[in-house]
Write an enzyme that holds these catalytic residues in place. Structure first.
Site, PDB file in Angstrom:
ATOM      1  N   SER A  89       0.820  -1.220   0.000  1.00  0.00           N
ATOM      2  CA  SER A  89       0.000   0.000   0.000  1.00  0.00           C
ATOM      3  C   SER A  89       0.843   1.255   0.000  1.00  0.00           C
ATOM      4  O   SER A  89       0.302   2.356  -0.024  1.00  0.00           O
ATOM      5  CB  SER A  89      -0.929   0.010   1.211  1.00  0.00           C
ATOM      6  OG  SER A  89      -0.206   0.238   2.397  1.00  0.00           O
ATOM      7  N   THR A 216      -2.304   3.169   2.878  1.00  0.00           N
ATOM      8  CA  THR A 216      -1.512   4.370   3.158  1.00  0.00           C
ATOM      9  C   THR A 216      -0.890   4.174   4.524  1.00  0.00           C
ATOM     10  O   THR A 216      -1.376   3.367   5.309  1.00  0.00           O
ATOM     11  CB  THR A 216      -2.465   5.599   3.239  1.00  0.00           C
ATOM     12  OG1 THR A 216      -3.161   5.741   2.011  1.00  0.00           O
ATOM     13  CG2 THR A 216      -1.739   6.887   3.556  1.00  0.00           C
ATOM     14  N   THR A 234       1.887   7.099   0.579  1.00  0.00           N
ATOM     15  CA  THR A 234       0.966   6.114   0.008  1.00  0.00           C
ATOM     16  C   THR A 234       1.249   5.823  -1.455  1.00  0.00           C
ATOM     17  O   THR A 234       1.845   6.652  -2.151  1.00  0.00           O
ATOM     18  CB  THR A 234      -0.482   6.644   0.105  1.00  0.00           C
ATOM     19  OG1 THR A 234      -1.389   5.620  -0.287  1.00  0.00           O
ATOM     20  CG2 THR A 234      -0.709   7.854  -0.792  1.00  0.00           C
ATOM     21  N   ARG A 244      -4.183  10.221 -10.973  1.00  0.00           N
ATOM     22  CA  ARG A 244      -5.087  10.469  -9.839  1.00  0.00           C
ATOM     23  C   ARG A 244      -4.254  10.745  -8.576  1.00  0.00           C
ATOM     24  O   ARG A 244      -3.329  10.007  -8.248  1.00  0.00           O
ATOM     25  CB  ARG A 244      -5.986   9.252  -9.613  1.00  0.00           C
ATOM     26  CG  ARG A 244      -6.938   9.369  -8.399  1.00  0.00           C
ATOM     27  CD  ARG A 244      -6.388   8.727  -7.155  1.00  0.00           C
ATOM     28  NE  ARG A 244      -7.344   8.633  -6.067  1.00  0.00           N
ATOM     29  CZ  ARG A 244      -7.038   8.287  -4.817  1.00  0.00           C
ATOM     30  NH1 ARG A 244      -5.791   8.009  -4.493  1.00  0.00           N
ATOM     31  NH2 ARG A 244      -7.956   8.208  -3.890  1.00  0.00           N
ATOM     32  N   THR A 267      -6.145   7.472   6.504  1.00  0.00           N
ATOM     33  CA  THR A 267      -5.997   6.432   5.490  1.00  0.00           C
ATOM     34  C   THR A 267      -7.411   6.066   5.046  1.00  0.00           C
ATOM     35  O   THR A 267      -8.386   6.360   5.728  1.00  0.00           O
ATOM     36  CB  THR A 267      -5.278   5.179   6.041  1.00  0.00           C
ATOM     37  OG1 THR A 267      -6.046   4.640   7.119  1.00  0.00           O
ATOM     38  CG2 THR A 267      -3.890   5.502   6.551  1.00  0.00           C
ATOM     39  N   GLY A 268      -7.514   5.420   3.905  1.00  0.00           N
ATOM     40  CA  GLY A 268      -8.838   5.050   3.401  1.00  0.00           C
ATOM     41  C   GLY A 268      -9.220   5.892   2.196  1.00  0.00           C
ATOM     42  O   GLY A 268      -8.357   6.519   1.561  1.00  0.00           O
TER      43      GLY A 268
HETATM   44  N1  GLY Z   1      -5.977   7.719   1.342  1.00  0.00           N
HETATM   45  C1  GLY Z   1      -5.176   7.354   0.264  1.00  0.00           C
HETATM   46  C2  GLY Z   1      -5.742   7.671  -1.041  1.00  0.00           C
HETATM   47  O1  GLY Z   1      -6.961   7.742  -1.190  1.00  0.00           O
HETATM   48  O2  GLY Z   1      -4.963   7.852  -1.968  1.00  0.00           O
END
Ligand code: GLY
Length: 367
Positions: A89, A216, A234, A244, A267-268
């Protein structure tokens, strides 16, 4: 001109000279009161060791309590996770974008110095957190992206690699690619929906870890002198559309630190966080006297209130994605909260622990 870095001297500066340059910028006057030192992070901060004998939170805590700069200590901690091929991740071996390219985001923020730096969609550098720190230390900017961020890192002597995939991350990407109709690329929404659906299928089949879809690491710390810093790093959303950028490198979203108040990170699902700038909200809540747990639960409720698109809701009408916040205040009080039950890591005088988060909803996102 004071602190001016000419292009010639800038290009000549190697990565090893970063710290020296920061010192050359002169001491920052820091007013702090004694605090209980603590490091808090996402759960992967107490899981991966990259073949060594310390996890991220253990390393960061040890350096902080030896008197090291808090941000340097936190970054030394997350470097363990960035470099560990087993965490797919973050950093090296992070799950790649839809074209199979690992693109990384990171930000860092130094509370006492009131400075921050970030990189987004950077390719070829295993430790984007160190490049984010270099942006903070060596430039007048906050965020460098893509090729520019990579060139900046190259100029500083960072090793640039052609491919940060590991056999594990490539194998998982190939499986996703095989299942996804490439013609969806012509219709971004349909493609995004199809890609997300396949990702959920692969989670349900145990092929990827649910936490690593948007995986992340966020890590925040408070020193015995009450100095507060934070870092987030991340590989972003697995199989994202190239370019993105998520919440991690955006101040107020993936990370926010106020040297007088506290730190928060996430994170998430980054998009949900970006729409609500939750790290800033959490720190502002703590400024108004809320405990880190209440401050962070309030942010989760804000996300729930602002999530109205049907495709993002489960059968109960609640957000159907994972989102986690980690918060610590200047007194060393801390909390890990999440949309659905999850874990977080801390290291205090009692050692490193992985703890349950306080969750807004029970169960887990529907597959
Ligand atoms: N929280 C990490 C992402 O959405 O890239």
């Amino acid at each position: 001109m004071k602190n001016k870095i000419t292009r010639r001297s800038f290009v000549a500066t190697g990565a090893t000279a970063i710290a020296a340059t920061a010192i050359a910028q002169g001491p920052t006057v820091i007013r702090r009161s004694p605090a209980k030192p603590i490091v808090i992070s996402s759960a992967n901060g107490n899981r991966f060791k990259n073949g060594g004998d310390m996890t991220c939170v253990e390393k960061a805590y040890s350096l902080i309590t030896q008197g090291g700069d808090v941000l340097d200590a936190l970054i030394a901690g997350v470097n363990i996770v960035e470099l560990d091929p087993l965490d797919d991740s973050v950093g090296y071996g992070g799950l790649p974008n839809a074209e199979g390219v690992v693109q990384l985001d990171s930000s860092c923020m130094h509370g006492p110095k009131k400075r921050a730096g970030a990189v987004a969609a950077i390719e070829g550098v295993r430790t984007p957190s160190l490049v984010a720190k270099a942006v903070m230390d060596l430039t007048d900017h906050h965020l460098l992206v893509g090729k520019g961020a990579q060139q900046f890192a190259r100029d500083l002597g960072f090793k640039i690699e052609d491919d940060l995939n590991t056999p594990n991350s490539r194998e998982k990407w190939l499986e996703w690619k095989r299942r996804t109709d490439p013609s969806h690329y012509l219709d971004p929404k349909a493609r995004a929906d199809a890609g997300y659906h396949v990702a959920l299928q692969m989670i349900a089949e145990g092929k990827i870890d649910r936490e690593h879809l948007y995986g992340t690491i966020n890590c925040d710390g408070v020193s015995p002198k009450g100095e507060i810093c934070g870092v987030t790093t991340t590989s972003g959303l697995a199989w994202k559309i190239p370019g993105r950028v998520g919440d991690s490198p955006i101040l107020g979203a993936g990370l926010y630190v106020d040297g007088e108040v506290g730190a928060a990170g996430s994170t998430g699902r980054g998009e949900a966080n970006l729409y609500n700038l939750c790290s800033f909200l959490i720190v502002e809540n703590m400024r108004r006297g809320m405990h880190p747990k209440d401050a962070a639960m309030d942010a989760l409720r804000r996300v729930k209130q602002n999530t109205i698109e049907k495709r993002l809701l489960n059968s109960s009408g609640n957000p159907n994605f994972g989102l986690n916040f980690y918060a610590v205040n200047a007194a060393g009080e801390y909390a890990g909260v999440s949309m659905y039950p999850s874990h977080f890591a801390v290291c205090t005088e009692r050692g490193a622990q992985t703890l349950d988060t306080e969750a807004l909803f029970q169960g887990k996102p529907e597959g």
